[in-house]
Design an enzyme around this catalytic site. Sequence first.
Site, PDB file in Angstrom:
ATOM      1  N   SER A 263       1.259  -1.118  -0.106  1.00  0.00           N
ATOM      2  CA  SER A 263       0.305  -0.101   0.022  1.00  0.00           C
ATOM      3  C   SER A 263       0.930   0.961  -0.308  1.00  0.00           C
ATOM      4  O   SER A 263       1.916   0.962   0.698  1.00  0.00           O
ATOM      5  CB  SER A 263      -0.772   0.424   1.158  1.00  0.00           C
ATOM      6  OG  SER A 263       0.094   0.538   2.656  1.00  0.00           O
ATOM      7  N   LYS A 264       0.371   2.537  -0.511  1.00  0.00           N
ATOM      8  CA  LYS A 264       1.091   3.554  -0.386  1.00  0.00           C
ATOM      9  C   LYS A 264       1.668   4.196   0.753  1.00  0.00           C
ATOM     10  O   LYS A 264       2.768   4.612   1.064  1.00  0.00           O
ATOM     11  CB  LYS A 264       0.135   4.155  -1.127  1.00  0.00           C
ATOM     12  CG  LYS A 264       0.035   5.321  -0.487  1.00  0.00           C
ATOM     13  CD  LYS A 264      -1.052   6.590  -1.182  1.00  0.00           C
ATOM     14  CE  LYS A 264      -2.348   7.291  -0.383  1.00  0.00           C
ATOM     15  NZ  LYS A 264      -1.806   8.561   0.228  1.00  0.00           N
ATOM     16  N   ARG A 265       0.853   3.696   2.511  1.00  0.00           N
ATOM     17  CA  ARG A 265       1.461   3.657   3.471  1.00  0.00           C
ATOM     18  C   ARG A 265       2.396   3.101   3.502  1.00  0.00           C
ATOM     19  O   ARG A 265       3.843   3.227   4.342  1.00  0.00           O
ATOM     20  CB  ARG A 265       0.297   2.881   4.491  1.00  0.00           C
ATOM     21  CG  ARG A 265      -0.817   4.001   4.523  1.00  0.00           C
ATOM     22  CD  ARG A 265      -0.910   5.041   5.631  1.00  0.00           C
ATOM     23  NE  ARG A 265      -2.415   6.270   5.295  1.00  0.00           N
ATOM     24  CZ  ARG A 265      -1.795   7.010   4.692  1.00  0.00           C
ATOM     25  NH1 ARG A 265      -0.900   7.068   4.169  1.00  0.00           N
ATOM     26  NH2 ARG A 265      -3.058   7.688   4.314  1.00  0.00           N
TER      27      ARG A 265
END
Length: 507
Positions: A263-265
Amino acid sequence: MDKIRVRFAPSPTGGLHLGGVRTVLYNYLFARQHQGTFILRIEDTDQNRFVPGAEDYIVECLNWCGLIPDESPLKGGPYAPYKQSERKSSYQKYAEQLVEAGYAYYAFDTTEELEQMRIRFKTDENPSPQYDSRIRMQMKNSLSEPEKARQWKSEGLPYVIRIRMPDNEEIHFSDLIRGDVHFNTGQSDDKVLLKADGMPTYHLAVVVDDYLMKITHAFRGEEWLPSAPAHILLWKYLGWEKDMPQWAHLPLILKPDGHGKLSKRDGDKLGFPVFAMNWTDPKTGELTAGFRERGFLPEAFINMLAMLGWNAGTEQEIFTIDELISQFSIERVHKGGAKFDFEKAKWFNHEWIKRSSSERLLPDVKKYFDQAGIHAEETLLAKVIDLVKERCTLLPDFVDQASFFFLRPAQYDLEPIKGKWNTDKKMFFAEFADKLSSIHTWDFASIEQVFKAHAEEKNIKAGELLQPLRIMLVGGKFGPPVFAIAELLGKEETMGRIKEVTGLLGE
Ligand code: GLU
């Protein structure tokens, strides 16, 4: 066989994840390999999720990657418009056709009633109830209350159209990557097809548009697999089964440890980009880093993505786009998720930087010098690129590795010289600088020759003089061969730096 037509169908809701670019790439490769058509269709029917700027951003990402669609909102084409919000009027009749045939129904439940449903029907067996065959007859719709529904409709009560999923039917389809896939419809909810504002949902729009745009192959992310049964049924219920595209659900891209979807996180946390290009959320102002701005070449980014889930069955890892077009095959895409490895991504970039000509690299590298406020004259920069590219992994490395060619170092790392500095060495460099002025043809060989001859004359080992010379020219203990540096710096500048540092060092 019909002409191959494939599509990338993003919803413009934010930055483009590298998995999205891989979907574009596999579609593109397949289309080019079969002299087919690659289409960009913007799926923007969910107005609540619409994000201004996201569509332009997607187009720019595709441009940067060189994966240019043949038909798109920008280019147009025989099946325009290519933006679903502009095709709104074409969906309703298909939803009505499904209601008439008994495959769909009108539902009048309000948001509150839907919320109550989730509480009312919650049991241990069914902890998160959904609008499905078990519950629909207790809700407000044209199946449970046909008479009333007619009246509600004529009174203008808002309604949606939902698919009537069979309560226990086996759905089979063949996936080019996964083989035979089957689902039981008992698990599926009655998805909304048409919303109260007359806009279709993704599920209806994707089927209608794939049909109307004569899509022959639909390659999309694995996250869409659970929606496939509803889509397959819609193809069948609308009477289009024989025109249904061949499916391929591409494997997920996983976190580096293999646990879950990247994920972008994860990127923010682990310090690497996950989006193709920098993306700034217009609502929050939050910036998510992109591969482009991190200093990746699109050729390397594409090459790396191609290998995340596919290989040619050989040892070859570096592929040009033309090689990918000829060697790619969707059947060789793996079923299992592909772990993302940023070190490997950088390796691809390093390989591509090494292989690229200075003409290719120059415009990209120049941008980084401009950003750093360093005027890098292009003829010299082209030569510098060839000299230092072996040492660069990401494009900004060129500034670190080569700014000294364009600017005198603001500081010199004198520590490594100081301990062994003496009068003999000082004399050597003072005289060497003068001797350089007599060189006619200023090149690597003649500079080296003067250096060696003078070292011999002074009876000092050349090895002891090379590091001081490097620091005088570069400012630190790095860089390509020192005489190559001197050649590119030019006579005046080389002499100037040697004199400056010799002066700084004292006796
Ligand atoms: N609009 C969907 C998305 O945002 C496309 C899924 C598909 O390709 O069918 O990913």
